[in-house]
Design an enzyme around this catalytic site. Structure first.
Site, PDB file in Angstrom:
ATOM      1  N   GLY A 165       0.804  -1.213   0.000  1.00 56.28           N
ATOM      2  CA  GLY A 165       0.000   0.000   0.000  1.00 56.28           C
ATOM      3  C   GLY A 165       0.841   1.269   0.000  1.00 56.28           C
ATOM      4  N   GLY A 189       4.771  -7.222  -7.544  1.00 53.26           N
ATOM      5  CA  GLY A 189       3.822  -8.154  -8.123  1.00 53.26           C
ATOM      6  C   GLY A 189       2.722  -7.465  -8.907  1.00 53.26           C
ATOM      7  N   THR A 192       1.491  -4.049  -7.581  1.00 55.25           N
ATOM      8  CA  THR A 192       2.553  -3.058  -7.745  1.00 55.25           C
ATOM      9  C   THR A 192       2.672  -2.619  -9.197  1.00 55.25           C
ATOM     10  OG1 THR A 192       3.807  -3.963  -5.881  1.00 55.25           O
ATOM     11  CG2 THR A 192       5.029  -2.647  -7.478  1.00 55.25           C
ATOM     12  N   THR A 218       7.427 -12.389  -9.004  1.00 56.22           N
ATOM     13  CA  THR A 218       6.532 -13.508  -8.738  1.00 56.22           C
ATOM     14  C   THR A 218       7.322 -14.805  -8.776  1.00 56.22           C
ATOM     15  OG1 THR A 218       4.686 -14.830  -9.622  1.00 56.22           O
ATOM     16  CG2 THR A 218       5.859 -13.405 -11.181  1.00 56.22           C
ATOM     17  N   ASP A 220       5.917 -17.574  -8.700  1.00 57.05           N
ATOM     18  CA  ASP A 220       5.030 -18.576  -9.300  1.00 57.05           C
ATOM     19  C   ASP A 220       5.395 -18.916 -10.742  1.00 57.05           C
ATOM     20  OD1 ASP A 220       3.733 -18.460  -6.927  1.00 57.05           O
ATOM     21  OD2 ASP A 220       1.914 -17.477  -7.673  1.00 57.05           O
ATOM     22  N   GLY A 264       1.163 -20.814  -5.685  1.00 58.62           N
ATOM     23  CA  GLY A 264       0.743 -20.967  -7.075  1.00 58.62           C
ATOM     24  C   GLY A 264      -0.733 -20.679  -7.182  1.00 58.62           C
ATOM     25  N   ARG A 265      -1.070 -19.407  -7.306  1.00 60.92           N
ATOM     26  CA  ARG A 265      -2.477 -19.006  -7.311  1.00 60.92           C
ATOM     27  C   ARG A 265      -3.176 -19.424  -8.602  1.00 60.92           C
ATOM     28  NH1 ARG A 265      -3.984 -15.294  -3.621  1.00 60.92           N
ATOM     29  NH2 ARG A 265      -5.505 -14.350  -5.016  1.00 60.92           N
TER      30      ARG A 265
END
Length: 360
Positions: A165, A189, A192, A218, A220, A264-265
């Site tokens: 933030g 990420g 950002t 990331t 991921d 790992g979204r």
């Protein structure tokens, strides 16, 4: 030959279904922008390399494998050194900021930016913005030189600090303008980078000659076209430790089951690479491959079969896998975490509870 350009989105189309998704550039809003010869031409380490520069028309295809009769598809602008640059090295005042969560390799990236600018391009004014985006307007800065960053790649975290933030576009661009900064390198990420785009839009609105560079953070590995994202290898290595521990625990208990939930979204690269490297995993669940629990061919049937065969098993699951099976959880819907990402229910805990019910 390129024949149609949408200026705002920088989308170019051509014959045979060719589509170029380009990135915004200073020349889009500053007319007759002066160019300079690339300093690499005078650098003995690089000037001897034949065909070192990237051609302005070079692109990278999003899909490597296509049918011979299918459209050429989406392409991206190829990155790399160009024969002409838009900044005089002596006039460059760069800054670097890290935002969001920590990631292996952040200090390495900071070091490479500083050393690359200094040794390859002759840029000697680089500023580190401390504490994420708020550091722009709270005056937290540190000068960065090759000497300062020499050993930082051996440390974890970020020497600049980070935060979630605190993004205020107007204040950030005011600070950039007041300090005379003309190159901004932002490590972060999705959230950002979304805010980095807002910074660029404000820079463009004011007509400033400021380059805004987003460096995706990331682990991921969920970025197309590139080889590997920052920290991915480290994440896979650490994941193997967790898998090994789970295997030892499961093997030591009657009908023991080790469940390892990994990051790992929306992509299962960490889970899959760690599984392939470990060889102790019986089942790997990733977001790209839906699964179901009950009935023939379901996960629970496979668990029963594997326990009968060897008396234990290890399941690796990416945090974004199976989320469609948990989507009815009212306590979690539309909530966000500190990085403004959608908050996912704990699929590892959910799966463990489902397996326990099976054996009670």
């Amino acid at each position: 030959m390129l024949d149609c350009v949408t200026s705002h989105d920088k989308i170019t189309t051509a014959a045979s279904g060719f589509v170029l998704e380009d990135v915004p550039h200073l020349s889009d809003y500053i007319p007759l922008l002066q160019t300079y010869p690339d300093p690499l031409q005078d650098n003995p380490s690089y000037s001897v390399v034949a065909q070192y520069y990237v051609n302005v028309d070079d692109t990278i295809a999003q899909q490597i494998v296509v049918h011979k009769n299918s459209p050429r598809g989406t392409h991206f602008r190829r990155a790399g050194p160009a024969q002409k640059v838009y900044f005089d090295s002596e006039e460059v005042h760069a800054c670097i900021v890290t935002c969001g969560g920590l990631c292996p390799g952040l200090n390495t990236v900071i070091r490479e930016i500083v050393c690359g600018l200094y040794h390859m391009y002759g840029v000697h004014k680089v500023l580190g913005i401390q504490g994420g985006y708020p550091g722009f307007y709270s005056r937290n800065t540190v000068p960065l030189t090759p000497k300062v960053v020499n050993d930082i790649h051996k440390r974890g975290g970020s020497i600049l600090g980070t935060s979630y933030g605190g993004h205020d576009t107007s204040k950030i661009v005011d600070s950039i303008q007041d300090r005379g900064i003309n190159q901004v390198y932002i490590l972060g990420g999705y959230g950002t980078q979304y805010e980095a785009a807002m910074i660029f839009e404000e820079v463009r609105r004011r007509g400033l000659k400021v380059a805004v560079v987003g460096i995706p953070k990331t682990i991921d590995n969920d970025i197309p076209v590139i080889d590997k994202s920052i920290g991915f290898d480290t994440a896979v290595e650490e994941a193997q430790r967790a898998i090994n521990s789970a295997h030892v625990e499961a093997e030591s208990a009657e009908n023991g089951i080790g469940v390892v939930k990994l990051m790992g979204r929306y992509s299962g690269f960490i889970a899959m690479y760690a599984t392939l490297a470990s060889r102790d995993v019986d089942c790997c669940l990733i977001p790209e491959s839906p699964f179901y629990l009950e009935g023939p061919g379901g996960l629970l049937e496979f668990v029963e079969k594997r326990l009968k065969e060897q008396g234990h098993m290890v399941i690796v699951i990416a945090e974004g896998a199976g989320q469609e099976l948990l989507s009815g959880n009212p306590s979690i819907v539309n909530k966000q975490d500190a990085s403004a990402d959608k908050l996912f229910p704990d699929v590892g805990l959910w799966l463990s509870q489902k397996i326990k019910i099976l054996h009670t």
